[in-house]
Design an enzyme around this catalytic site. Sequence first.
Site, short mmCIF file in Angstrom:
data_model
loop_
_atom_site.label_atom_id
_atom_site.label_comp_id
_atom_site.label_asym_id
_atom_site.label_seq_id
_atom_site.Cartn_x
_atom_site.Cartn_y
_atom_site.Cartn_z
N HIS A 35 95.37 60.94 16.56
CA HIS A 35 94.57 60.49 16.13
C HIS A 35 93.46 60.45 17.39
O HIS A 35 93.89 60.48 18.07
CB HIS A 35 94.37 58.82 16.38
CG HIS A 35 93.08 58.10 16.52
ND1 HIS A 35 92.73 57.39 15.44
CD2 HIS A 35 92.99 57.41 17.89
CE1 HIS A 35 92.12 56.58 16.06
NE2 HIS A 35 91.84 56.60 17.16
N CYS A 105 90.37 59.63 10.49
CA CYS A 105 89.61 59.58 11.93
C CYS A 105 89.21 61.00 12.47
O CYS A 105 88.40 61.11 12.82
CB CYS A 105 90.70 58.67 13.27
SG CYS A 105 92.65 59.69 13.03
#
Length: 530
Positions: A35, A105
């Site tokens: 992430h 993301c």
Amino acid sequence: MESHRVEVYIYDLSMGMAAHLSPMLIGKRIEGIWHTSIVVYNREYFFGSHGVESCNPGKTAIGTPKEIKYLGDTQVPYSVFIEYLSGLAHSSFTGKSYQLFTHNCNNFSEEIAQFLCGVSIPKYILDLPNEVLNANLGQSIAALVGQLEKSARPIEEEQQQAIARENSPDLSKEIEEARYNSFVLEQRRKTLREKLAKKERKKEKKRKKILDAGGVIPAELEEIAMADTEALNGDEPAPLPSEQAFALEEEEKREDEAKKKARDPPIIYRDFIDVKEEFDGLVSIIDGKLNPEEQKSTEELQQYMIGGEGSWALSDGFLDYINRLLNDKQLPVEARVKILNLLAAAALKDDLILVLHSDRKDHVIMNYAFEIDRLSKEEQEALSLFVANMFDNLSSSEWLLYISEWSFNNQQISNIRVTTKVAVHCLLSDNATLQDRGAAIIYNLASKEVKTVVFDDIAVEITMALLQYFNQKPSEEQLFRCMKSLARFAEISKQEVPQLIQMIGPDPKTFKGTSDRVDALIDQISTRIR
């Protein structure tokens, strides 16, 4: 024009477990479930199923980034960036447009990095989704990562304050300092009683000798030796402890014993080490290789482990001695194994905590333990024995779970994270001894009553290791320990752990019929995952 530093924060949503589990799940090793976010203008910006969000740098529920990579500097004014960001949030990066593998993301971070600096985020991060999608278990992994992605949210103000209180280095240090001082005080009182008792025994022998000879006992032998007792921290006389103080100490001991009986007995290895044999072996290895101060520490170790003295016999330089034995690669591996075995035996003593607390600055023992995956098999076995035995006493087992962090090899670690790493590494080893110790440590961890903000994460990490271990068809004893732990973790982490069991498997019910006690635990777990 004013320049602004641009960084990409890289997080591993799996907390290190992707590297362990990926070979089994997708047939190849991946280092993390990545992430990312962009940090610029003193703010962290990222994209998820809730759309574009921001927070103060490092203030998501994921915690500390695994890596921070400098991308460059931007001359884009803040007002222009905000206008651009607002446009993205209402067009291509809305919450509804989020797709775990194709529009996530990392795609957002790439977009922002290109806009601000004209550079890309690391290629291995952008390539990860294809590696997972092409795997047989792609959809199961997707569901798991989808759950992990939910933690990539800004922490609410109340949560931030609570976590700040829980994880505050200052507060943690104060708590540990208070614990340390308490133990020191208790040890001083204990030592004082021992000295007084020895003095009284000597006087009693002298009285008896005089009486047997038909003599008269001098008056000074009839007096209580209050003025002759030295204070532990100086040469001033110390008064005898009052009856009230003794009563208080006895009450504290009873309370500790009650706590100990109330919990499930830990799995320890009490008669595994022959202390004298290990000590003699250590001396033969290090003979002629130590300086005078280290030779003194060897003598102190003998007094503590064989002579029956308390930990007060160990001087301030004792941890330097331990550090030398553990980390001097000029010494043979056997020296490290011997000292670890002796520490494993010492872990069964209730006053070892004084030594452990004196290590709260340099973290000699836990820094060594954190690198268990780089140690020889013999060292790993001895280290796992030490950690398992530490659960015999409440004070030392609580020390294993301290959450205050420090930096080691560019990573933020803590006692609880080191303990977890040792447990998981041992359980997933191909060495039967390590597997046995790993299962014992995890069982002991699960038996603790722990209330910290990090324990949910620990429960998830260990659960993933347990599920992988189940594929090795463990023995009944190992299966019982692991199922007992899994039932406890399913109780602690009511949502994540049951979901992991369902998605990753194997289903605990496949082990039905192993034994009555295992069946009872499987029933407990099954009620959680319905």
